[in-house]
Design a protein around this motif. Structure first.
Motif, PDB file in Angstrom:
ATOM      1  N   SER A 165       8.262  11.709  -2.891  1.00  0.00           N
ATOM      2  CA  SER A 165       7.701  12.804  -2.109  1.00  0.00           C
ATOM      3  C   SER A 165       6.789  13.612  -3.038  1.00  0.00           C
ATOM      4  N   GLY A 166       5.542  13.763  -2.645  1.00  0.00           N
ATOM      5  CA  GLY A 166       4.595  14.442  -3.540  1.00  0.00           C
ATOM      6  C   GLY A 166       3.863  13.481  -4.457  1.00  0.00           C
TER       7      GLY A 166
ATOM      8  N   GLN B 168       0.857  -1.193   0.000  1.00  0.00           N
ATOM      9  CA  GLN B 168       0.000   0.000   0.000  1.00  0.00           C
ATOM     10  C   GLN B 168       0.886   1.234   0.000  1.00  0.00           C
ATOM     11  N   ARG B 169       0.527   2.183  -0.837  1.00  0.00           N
ATOM     12  CA  ARG B 169       1.276   3.426  -0.919  1.00  0.00           C
ATOM     13  C   ARG B 169       0.289   4.594  -0.964  1.00  0.00           C
TER      14      ARG B 169
ATOM     15  N   PRO C  76      -1.259  10.793 -16.370  1.00  0.00           N
ATOM     16  CA  PRO C  76      -1.388   9.359 -16.051  1.00  0.00           C
ATOM     17  C   PRO C  76      -0.766   8.985 -14.704  1.00  0.00           C
ATOM     18  N   PHE C  77       0.054   9.864 -14.167  1.00  0.00           N
ATOM     19  CA  PHE C  77       0.723   9.590 -12.895  1.00  0.00           C
ATOM     20  C   PHE C  77       0.077  10.346 -11.727  1.00  0.00           C
ATOM     21  N   ASP C  78      -1.152  10.822 -11.911  1.00  0.00           N
ATOM     22  CA  ASP C  78      -1.772  11.620 -10.837  1.00  0.00           C
ATOM     23  C   ASP C  78      -2.392  10.715  -9.767  1.00  0.00           C
ATOM     24  N   VAL C  79      -1.644   9.694  -9.363  1.00  0.00           N
ATOM     25  CA  VAL C  79      -2.146   8.699  -8.411  1.00  0.00           C
ATOM     26  C   VAL C  79      -1.924   9.207  -6.977  1.00  0.00           C
ATOM     27  N   ILE C  80      -3.026   9.229  -6.233  1.00  0.00           N
ATOM     28  CA  ILE C  80      -2.974   9.686  -4.835  1.00  0.00           C
ATOM     29  C   ILE C  80      -2.523   8.548  -3.924  1.00  0.00           C
TER      30      ILE C  80
ATOM     31  N   LEU D 148       6.619  13.408 -10.602  1.00  0.00           N
ATOM     32  CA  LEU D 148       7.561  12.954 -11.637  1.00  0.00           C
ATOM     33  C   LEU D 148       7.336  13.683 -12.962  1.00  0.00           C
ATOM     34  N   GLU D 149       6.216  14.411 -13.050  1.00  0.00           N
ATOM     35  CA  GLU D 149       5.893  15.181 -14.252  1.00  0.00           C
ATOM     36  C   GLU D 149       5.994  14.311 -15.503  1.00  0.00           C
TER      37      GLU D 149
END
Ligand code: FE2
Length: 401
Positions: free
Chosen positions: A207-208, A6-7, A236-240, A213-214
């Motif tokens: 972090s963030g 889990q992250r 595509p990387f906007d994972v919370i 990673l933009e």
């Protein structure tokens, strides 16, 4: 594939609302074997499935035509003669393949400049040279020489390199997994498996979050050997946050714990991963068979239902004529194979080997492509016959398996 992780931030119960900064997150279920096997659930800030534009880019430039040409023979290919340069995704060239697996090599010198994904199979990269990081919506996996890097099918990613690299890429069309015999009934890796949960390098959560990673919005997706270019509407990387069993990892080949016995154990003792229609084995430095009269060198064998692929990484194989680092051999069904003349006898009384190699045994014929044939060593099969006719070997010969 290995265990649950889990992250970031996830709601207390799956399929329920997660509100972050006053906005509803979008759940994204990534599932295997329909919805029956391992899965991971991600939470995106924006819908992950909206596409702004798409375009057909045609066949992957490195895709090959899988075909056997010429007489039945033992093959030796020299991927170090393949062109250098380019990105990890677009510079790869397919050497071999069948319905279950395709084997590619790449000699990139720069980062992927888009996101990429492989919908034709799980990817198992073996890092022969170079280091860097795999950036994904689930986090970052760092890699170094000797690492296997697993990327689940169709997961978007980008490889960033510290410098030029040499990658062996196994496109596992029928999937790849930890051999079932290495699991106990609770799903944990057994205590006598050749690795433990701790050996698998998990993705780091930046972090963030991955949004930091933009990631590029352009995605090159490989399916049926063709590339489709997508412009993704949202990051595509906007994972919370996420949790689940499917995530990319690295496994260092030198963490593999080999088994040896009183007498020689079959090559499949070194199994590391299993796929549909193939196994991946790791030959690592180890003590060799220690029983009275044991012959540590493998016996000549006719494994009549398997084609055998070997990628030579490091060690004492240099005593085999013409074989060097990054050499590839293919020993097909129909011909017995085994050690070069002299090596069998010379192995008696030896105590260890420092070989490092990756083997893939396939149950369907593994067919070379034009890229492999363009770097084939025509002397390999002939020189083997010539050596056998000239010399039985001597105990002074260096040992090669
Ligand atoms: Fe073999």
């Amino acid at each position: 594939m290995i265990h649950r992780l889990q992250r970031g931030q996830v709601p207390a119960k799956h399929h329920t609302a997660l509100v972050v900064d006053g906005e509803l997150a979008f759940e994204h279920c990534y599932t295997r074997r329909g919805f029956e096997a391992a899965y991971t659930i991600m939470y995106h800030r924006r819908p992950p499935h909206w596409v702004a534009a798409e375009a057909d880019e045609g066949a992957h430039p490195g895709l090959g035509v899988e075909a056997w040409e010429g007489p039945l023979r033992r093959c030796h290919f020299l991927p170090t003669r393949l062109p250098e340069g380019g990105t990890p995704f677009l510079s790869r060239r397919q050497l071999l393949g069948n319905r279950d697996i395709a084997i590619w090599c790449a000699r990139p010198d720069r980062d992927d400049d888009t996101l990429v994904s492989n919908a034709d199979g799980d990817e198992l990269l073996f890092v022969h040279e170079g280091s860097g990081r795999l950036e994904t919506p689930l986090g970052v996996v760092r890699f170094a020489p000797g690492d296997y890097v697993y990327v689940p099918r169709a997961l978007p990613y980008r490889v960033r390199l510290d410098g030029p690299a040499f990658l062996l890429l196994l496109e596992c069309r029928a999937g790849v997994h930890v051999p079932r015999q290495f699991r106990n009934p609770s799903g944990q890796l057994t205590m006598d498996a050749p690795y433990s949960h701790r050996d698998f390098r998990e993705p780091e959560w930046p972090s963030g979050g991955p949004a930091s990673l933009e990631a590029p919005r352009t995605l090159l997706s490989l399916r049926h050997g063709r590339i489709t270019r997508f412009e993704i509407a949202n990051d595509p990387f906007d994972v919370i946050g996420w949790d689940g069993m499917e995530w990319p990892f690295a496994f260092p080949i030198r963490a593999y714990q080999p088994k040896t016995g009183l007498v020689h154990l079959p090559p499949t003792t070194h199994i590391t991963f299993a796929g549909g229609g193939f196994v991946v084995c790791s030959f690592v430095p180890r003590l060799v068979d220690y029983g009275d009269g044991a012959i540590p060198c493998p016996y000549p064998h006719s494994s009549v239902d398997c084609d055998e692929f070997l990628f030579y990484v490091d060690g004492n194989f240099t005593s085999r004529k013409g074989i060097g680092k990054a050499s590839v051999t293919l020993h097909p069904i129909g011909l017995p194979h085994g050690p070069h003349p002299g090596r069998y006898e010379a192995s008696i009384g030896t105590h260890r080997t420092d070989e490092l190699a990756v083997m893939v045994d396939t149950f369907s014929p593994l067919l070379p492509t034009e890229h492999a044939r363009s770097v084939e060593d025509p002397e390999y099969n002939r020189s083997w016959v010539k050596i056998a006719g000239e010399k039985r070997g001597s105990p002074d010969d260096p040992v090669a398996w």
